[in-house]
Design a protein around this motif. Sequence first.
Motif, mmCIF file in Angstrom:
data_model
loop_
_atom_site.group_PDB
_atom_site.id
_atom_site.type_symbol
_atom_site.label_atom_id
_atom_site.label_comp_id
_atom_site.label_asym_id
_atom_site.label_seq_id
_atom_site.Cartn_x
_atom_site.Cartn_y
_atom_site.Cartn_z
ATOM 1 N N GLY A 150 0.801 -1.218 0.000
ATOM 2 C CA GLY A 150 0.000 0.000 0.000
ATOM 3 C C GLY A 150 0.830 1.262 0.000
ATOM 4 N N GLN A 151 0.576 2.104 0.994
ATOM 5 C CA GLN A 151 1.228 3.410 1.103
ATOM 6 C C GLN A 151 2.740 3.264 1.249
ATOM 7 O OE1 GLN A 151 -0.747 5.832 4.010
ATOM 8 N NE2 GLN A 151 0.944 7.277 4.168
ATOM 9 N N TYR A 208 -5.915 5.692 -2.790
ATOM 10 C CA TYR A 208 -5.618 6.563 -1.647
ATOM 11 C C TYR A 208 -4.194 6.307 -1.144
ATOM 12 C CZ TYR A 208 -5.569 8.230 3.163
ATOM 13 O OH TYR A 208 -5.221 8.847 4.337
ATOM 14 N N GLN A 209 -3.861 5.035 -0.940
ATOM 15 C CA GLN A 209 -2.550 4.679 -0.405
ATOM 16 C C GLN A 209 -1.423 5.058 -1.367
ATOM 17 O OE1 GLN A 209 -2.970 0.532 0.516
ATOM 18 N NE2 GLN A 209 -4.123 0.943 2.398
ATOM 19 N N GLN A 210 -1.655 4.871 -2.651
ATOM 20 C CA GLN A 210 -0.628 5.226 -3.629
ATOM 21 C C GLN A 210 -0.382 6.735 -3.643
ATOM 22 O OE1 GLN A 210 -1.361 4.726 -7.895
ATOM 23 N NE2 GLN A 210 0.710 3.901 -8.063
ATOM 24 N N LYS A 233 -0.995 8.865 -1.226
ATOM 25 C CA LYS A 233 -0.368 9.237 0.044
ATOM 26 C C LYS A 233 1.118 8.884 0.041
ATOM 27 C CE LYS A 233 -2.314 10.330 3.677
ATOM 28 N NZ LYS A 233 -2.508 11.619 4.356
ATOM 29 N N GLY A 234 1.454 7.681 -0.387
ATOM 30 C CA GLY A 234 2.860 7.255 -0.414
ATOM 31 C C GLY A 234 3.694 8.097 -1.355
#
Length: 180
Positions: A47-48, A126-128, A130-131
Amino acid sequence: MGSAQAPLAPAFDTERRALDYRATNVLGTWALANVAAGTALTLAGEGQTKAFGQMTLGWGAVNLGIVAAIRLGKGRSAPTDRAGTVRAQLATENIYLLNAGLDVAYLAGGFWLLEHANTRRTPADYQQNKGFGEALLVQGGFLLLFDGLLYRAHHRHGNKGLYPLLSRVQTVPGGVAVVW
């Protein structure tokens, strides 16, 4: 005047190049750390964390390429006169100022990605975002500090050994005069 001008260019350029050489050592170390951390986070993370690792790995690879290009370009000859020295000095300072502007854009992009993450419909998106956004903030922050400090170091170097000499040069009708 000719003998007073000759020693300036080689010594001044040697110091300017030494500053840049040390800077490439710092950037190269940062790049290697980014490649190592980015690889580990990409392979082990999800994920992130994985997205952060991917972006960090990419930045590390780009920065390694920049360091390699700079190191391979060391074969260029140094300026041999005061005018060439001035051009090289100003070009160096301007490069760091331009890079600092780009660094601000990277930071803005990181903040935009963090905000954009809140509008994503899936957890993966969302996680991509954010990361990637967090990685851009880390890279942009480091590079802004790096470029800002190098601009300051080079500008101080110019103030110490070059710019005071230029302040004595004035244009006059029909030519240039040096005021002592």
